[in-house]
Enzyme design. Structure first.
Site, PDB file in Angstrom:
ATOM      1  N   LYS A  81       0.819  -1.218   0.000  1.00 32.44           N
ATOM      2  CA  LYS A  81       0.000   0.000   0.000  1.00 32.44           C
ATOM      3  C   LYS A  81       0.853   1.269   0.000  1.00 32.44           C
ATOM      4  O   LYS A  81       0.354   2.351  -0.306  1.00 32.44           O
ATOM      5  CB  LYS A  81      -0.954   0.017   1.194  1.00 32.44           C
ATOM      6  CG  LYS A  81      -0.319   0.158   2.552  1.00 32.44           C
ATOM      7  CD  LYS A  81      -1.377   0.113   3.651  1.00 32.44           C
ATOM      8  CE  LYS A  81      -0.761   0.208   5.034  1.00 32.44           C
ATOM      9  NZ  LYS A  81      -0.093   1.497   5.278  1.00 32.44           N
ATOM     10  N   ARG A 130      -9.576   6.509   4.879  1.00 30.13           N
ATOM     11  CA  ARG A 130     -10.393   6.093   6.025  1.00 30.13           C
ATOM     12  C   ARG A 130     -11.237   7.249   6.529  1.00 30.13           C
ATOM     13  O   ARG A 130     -12.415   7.078   6.861  1.00 30.13           O
ATOM     14  CB  ARG A 130      -9.487   5.578   7.146  1.00 30.13           C
ATOM     15  CG  ARG A 130      -8.762   4.288   6.814  1.00 30.13           C
ATOM     16  CD  ARG A 130      -7.851   3.872   7.945  1.00 30.13           C
ATOM     17  NE  ARG A 130      -7.082   2.675   7.597  1.00 30.13           N
ATOM     18  CZ  ARG A 130      -5.794   2.525   7.837  1.00 30.13           C
ATOM     19  NH1 ARG A 130      -5.115   3.485   8.452  1.00 30.13           N
ATOM     20  NH2 ARG A 130      -5.170   1.416   7.492  1.00 30.13           N
ATOM     21  N   CYS A 240      -0.815   7.493  -2.792  1.00 26.84           N
ATOM     22  CA  CYS A 240      -1.121   6.683  -1.612  1.00 26.84           C
ATOM     23  C   CYS A 240      -1.920   7.457  -0.573  1.00 26.84           C
ATOM     24  O   CYS A 240      -2.572   6.866   0.279  1.00 26.84           O
ATOM     25  CB  CYS A 240       0.186   6.182  -0.985  1.00 26.84           C
ATOM     26  SG  CYS A 240       1.233   5.246  -2.114  1.00 26.84           S
TER      27      CYS A 240
END
Length: 309
Positions: A81, A130, A240
């Protein structure tokens, strides 16, 4: 006996991953010796600034990549990730290891599950992806940036009296802290980051000996799924630290790729999925990205980049 030098970040989780790779390679290649060296990256040095404010071009990989190209190390072990979708010329991801749980989890020293968090709950996360999805789920959450290794984040949660923090399930499990998890977030609530849960091995593309060595721990399900996810991210020109999520799920020779683009506050979320042959992983990723672009993803991402400047 030839020595293979393995490079890694110096965090506890990164070192765990590199040593796991070392042990797996030793099992298959007793005729080689292996040595792990740790290297501090830019992302590890700057802990008092949100990741999205630093920029995301190789925050946790660049220093390692320079040492591969300079032949100071033979390969680098990364969390997939963290790996940018565009690699320096001459380098490739030669293997992706079996994927641990790719999802996100809640860790709460108060014992909360996600649905039980109180109104206005204080929640820590270092991820814009998130953050956006959590605000979509519960706009009342108070979200705080939390950086550093897992020990640091857990200590900060208690010191600053957060109700919980959101972490990648894979990292928590790999460090043996599964018992600290109080809830697993469903993919409907929070789609994972591209590549989350898999360890990637980067090396020189012309180093056929190292490519042969690492191929024994490549997991084809992880490789194909993450190839599709990274194609999706690359087409969107996302990094990212941009609120983009994706997950490639395998069923024999077919793959279902889920993708998401969100505004920073979660008020706008575009989400879609596509199913096709795993052999067409790259094309599936690009096609799904095109669908979200047609639905307005470029405007959302432009607004995100402008807000982060």
């Amino acid at each position: 006996m030839r020595e293979i030098v393995i490079g890694t970040r110096d965090s506890a989780l990164a070192l765990w991953q590199a040593r796991w790779v070392e042990q797996e390679l030793k099992k298959h290649w007793p005729e080689y010796s292996f040595r792990v060296v740790d290297i501090k990256t830019k992302g590890d040095k700057i802990l008092d600034v949100a990741l999205a404010k630093i920029g995301d071009k190789g925050l946790f990989t660049k220093e390692l990549e320079v040492k591969i190209l300079d032949r100071e190390i033979d390969l680098a072990v990364h969390s997939m990730k963290d790996v940018p979708t565009m690699l320096p010329e001459g380098l490739i991801i030669g293997a992706m290891c079996r994927r641990e749980d790719p999802g996100d989890v809640l860790v709460s020293h108060k014992g909360y599950r996600l649905a039980d968090l109180p109104p206005g709950a204080k929640v820590g996360t270092s991820s814009l992806r998130r953050r956006a999805q959590l605000l979509r789920y519960r706009p009342d959450f108070q979200l705080y940036d939390i950086r550093g290794n897992l020990n640091t984040r857990l200590a900060k949660m208690e010191k600053e009296d957060f109700d919980g923090i959101i972490l990648a399930a894979a990292g928590v499990k790999r460090l043996g802290w599964t018992e600290k998890i109080t809830d697993y977030l469903s993919y409907d609530v929070c789609l994972p980051a591209v590549g989350q849960g898999s360890i990637g091995i980067e090396c020189r593309g012309d180093d056929l000996e190292v490519l042969k060595i690492i191929r024994v721990i490549n997991d084809q399900d992880a490789f194909d799924g993450i190839t599709a996810e990274r194609a999706f991210l690359r087409k969107l020109e996302g990094g990212c630290q941009i609120p983009i999520g994706a997950l490639g799920e395998m069923e024999q020779e077919r793959m279902t790729l889920h993708g998401l683009v969100a505004s920073l506050d979660g008020s706008t979320i575009l989400r879609d999925k596509i199913t096709g042959l795993r052999s067409e992983a790259d094309q599936l990723g690009r096609t799904l990205a095109d669908r979200l672009i047609d639905a307005g993803a470029e405007k959302i991402l432009a607004d995100v980049r402008e807000a982060l400047e």
